[in-house]
Design a protein around this motif. Structure first.
Motif, PDB file in Angstrom:
ATOM      1  N   HIS A  37     -14.663 -51.122  21.289  1.00 30.56           N
ATOM      2  CA  HIS A  37     -14.747 -51.199  22.678  1.00 30.56           C
ATOM      3  C   HIS A  37     -15.228 -52.758  23.328  1.00 30.56           C
ATOM      4  O   HIS A  37     -14.667 -53.819  23.222  1.00 30.56           O
ATOM      5  CB  HIS A  37     -15.643 -50.115  23.201  1.00 30.56           C
ATOM      6  N   MET A  49     -17.238 -43.921  24.130  1.00 29.22           N
ATOM      7  CA  MET A  49     -17.123 -43.916  22.672  1.00 29.22           C
ATOM      8  C   MET A  49     -17.874 -42.516  22.131  1.00 29.22           C
ATOM      9  O   MET A  49     -17.486 -42.001  20.856  1.00 29.22           O
ATOM     10  CB  MET A  49     -18.228 -45.110  22.287  1.00 29.22           C
ATOM     11  N   THR A  63      -9.903 -50.773  22.829  1.00 28.58           N
ATOM     12  CA  THR A  63      -9.927 -50.427  24.233  1.00 28.58           C
ATOM     13  C   THR A  63     -10.452 -51.509  25.085  1.00 28.58           C
ATOM     14  O   THR A  63     -11.527 -51.798  25.037  1.00 28.58           O
ATOM     15  CB  THR A  63     -10.742 -49.049  24.455  1.00 28.58           C
ATOM     16  N   THR A  75     -18.957 -46.917  29.286  1.00 28.47           N
ATOM     17  CA  THR A  75     -18.179 -47.267  28.141  1.00 28.47           C
ATOM     18  C   THR A  75     -19.008 -46.468  26.918  1.00 28.47           C
ATOM     19  O   THR A  75     -18.234 -46.163  25.918  1.00 28.47           O
ATOM     20  CB  THR A  75     -18.037 -48.681  27.844  1.00 28.47           C
ATOM     21  N   HIS A 103     -11.679 -52.444  28.359  1.00 25.97           N
ATOM     22  CA  HIS A 103     -12.409 -51.721  29.550  1.00 25.97           C
ATOM     23  C   HIS A 103     -12.213 -52.822  30.784  1.00 25.97           C
ATOM     24  O   HIS A 103     -12.713 -52.327  32.077  1.00 25.97           O
ATOM     25  CB  HIS A 103     -13.754 -51.406  29.388  1.00 25.97           C
ATOM     26  N   ASN A 149     -19.377 -50.867  20.122  1.00 22.53           N
ATOM     27  CA  ASN A 149     -19.536 -51.074  21.634  1.00 22.53           C
ATOM     28  C   ASN A 149     -20.634 -51.627  22.250  1.00 22.53           C
ATOM     29  O   ASN A 149     -21.675 -51.718  21.051  1.00 22.53           O
ATOM     30  CB  ASN A 149     -19.211 -49.853  22.317  1.00 22.53           C
TER      31      ASN A 149
END
Length: 408
Positions: free
Chosen positions: A106, A26, A133, A22, A135, A15
């Motif tokens: 991420h 994680m 993922t 975020t 975001h 990430n």
């Protein structure tokens, strides 16, 4: 320390931050996974702000110098994700030594990892299950994280010049090239599953060039031990009469996108029995707001924030562009109904017993809803607890296990 002998249930998470929203997701997933027998490494770019957070099995990607050079490349060329070549090679060699079962991506924007190298690695290791993922919308646009307010649909076919400012904006507009690059880099993986925190974003993803991948929804979660009712009422602290109806707004960056103008209009229209409180207003903004609004600076004290939520009668979120705002969840968990615009993933937090959805920019609907709402505190609390962070993190662990079982 890299343990090259651990290959049973090893996972890496990548990430752009190891803190904030975020980053906390994680880290939260990592803690729940470790408790269930996974060996987890987390990674983010090297930066002074990142070094402040001491985390278990955390590997930095590159150095402060390599990231600075990467940012310069992005800024002067308008092409993002092509710096940090050697830093990324060194990082991926560490990943490979651990023989991970899962890599969880991420946010990849932020000029810290060489994207062609990363996805070349993913495509050459089909035995590793990859979860990504999203975001925001950045993964399938040429430049921007959001495009709803711009009323733009170029992302469905081919992004060209981008009207979005600074995400990140190079000195040269290379939106068209970046769209083509991303499409080439990000497609063609045999082992990639996309997760979105809202059905709204899942629907957009399925219309983009990422539509070749399976998409599943896992909502963001909150700490329901902190965000819960039972805190002292803040009315005495801020000199608010007990009879007043409190309308609360919370944001860490107020502006038109978050609906600050809606609160300003309400302040001039609502009768005296209503009191607007805004959390997260900067000192510069405070001087421009009317005197009948109470403003509270941004706070990192979650208990203080929970007390503010708990004292409100309704939480108003007139956001015009959001994926799945957790402020809605925090309010619900504290027993406060939510009133929001029908935009993005914001309405997905509430049901018919816990809030109201109004058409975007329809101030008369907002006023009518404020005066007629009737919701039980207990229903709001029950709904909020459905988004307990550990429940959501467990959904990720279940997803990893399902993917590994399907692989056989």
């Amino acid at each position: 320390m890299i343990d090259s002998n651990y290959s049973n249930k090893c996972m890496w998470q990548i990430n752009s931050y190891n803190f904030a929203s975020t980053g906390n997701i994680m880290i939260g997933i990592s803690e729940v996974a470790r408790a269930r027998g996974w060996k987890v490494y987390t990674s983010c770019p090297a930066a002074r702000t990142m070094y402040q957070h001491k985390l278990k099995d955390h590997i930095y990607i590159g150095s402060i110098l390599s990231r600075s050079i990467h940012r310069l490349i992005s800024n002067y060329t308008g092409i993002h994700g092509i710096g940090s070549y050697f830093a990324t090679k060194r990082f991926l060699s560490k990943v490979e030594r651990t023989k991970p079962k899962v890599i969880h991506l991420h946010n990849l924007h932020g000029s810290y990892i060489h994207l062609p190298l990363l996805f070349r690695f993913i495509k050459s290791h089909p035995d590793i299950q990859v979860v990504w993922t999203l975001h925001d919308c950045w993964a399938f646009t040429g430049n921007c994280p959001h495009f709803i307010m711009l009323d733009c649909e170029q992302w469905k076919t081919q992004c060209r010049q981008c009207a979005y400012e600074g995400y990140p904006k190079g000195r040269i507009d290379q939106t068209s090239k970046m769209y083509k690059f991303k499409k080439r880099w990000f497609t063609g993986c045999r082992n990639l599953t996309i997760v979105t925190p809202s059905k709204w974003l899942a629907n957009l993803t399925k219309q983009s060039f990422l539509s070749e991948y399976p998409v599943t929804v896992i909502y963001n979660g909150i700490n329901t031990e902190i965000f819960s009712p039972g805190y002292p009422d803040i009315r005495n602290k801020y000199g608010i009469e007990m009879s007043k109806f409190i309308i609360l707004g919370v944001s860490f960056s107020w502006g038109y996108r978050k609906g600050l103008d809606v609160f300003l209009k309400l302040a001039s229209l609502l009768p005296n029995e209503f009191q607007i409180i805004l959390v997260g207003i900067s000192e510069e903004q405070k001087s421009d707001l009317p005197g009948n609004m109470i403003t509270i600076p941004k706070t990192n004290n979650l208990e203080e924030l929970a007390a503010i939520y708990s004292s409100a009668d309704v939480f108003l979120n007139p956001t015009r562009e959001d994926n799945f705002p957790t402020v809605n969840l925090e309010a619900l968990a504290c027993g406060v109904p939510v009133l929001t615009f029908d935009t993005g993933g914001s309405p997905e937090a509430i049901n018919q017993n816990t809030g109201m959805i109004v058409n975007e920019n329809n101030l008369s609907e907002v006023l009518q809803s404020l005066k007629t709402h009737n919701f039980k505190k207990s229903d709001c609390i029950t709904r909020g607890r459905e988004f307990a962070a550990e429940k959501k993190y467990l959904e990720y662990i279940n997803l990893y296990n399902d993917l590994l079982r399907e692989k056989g």
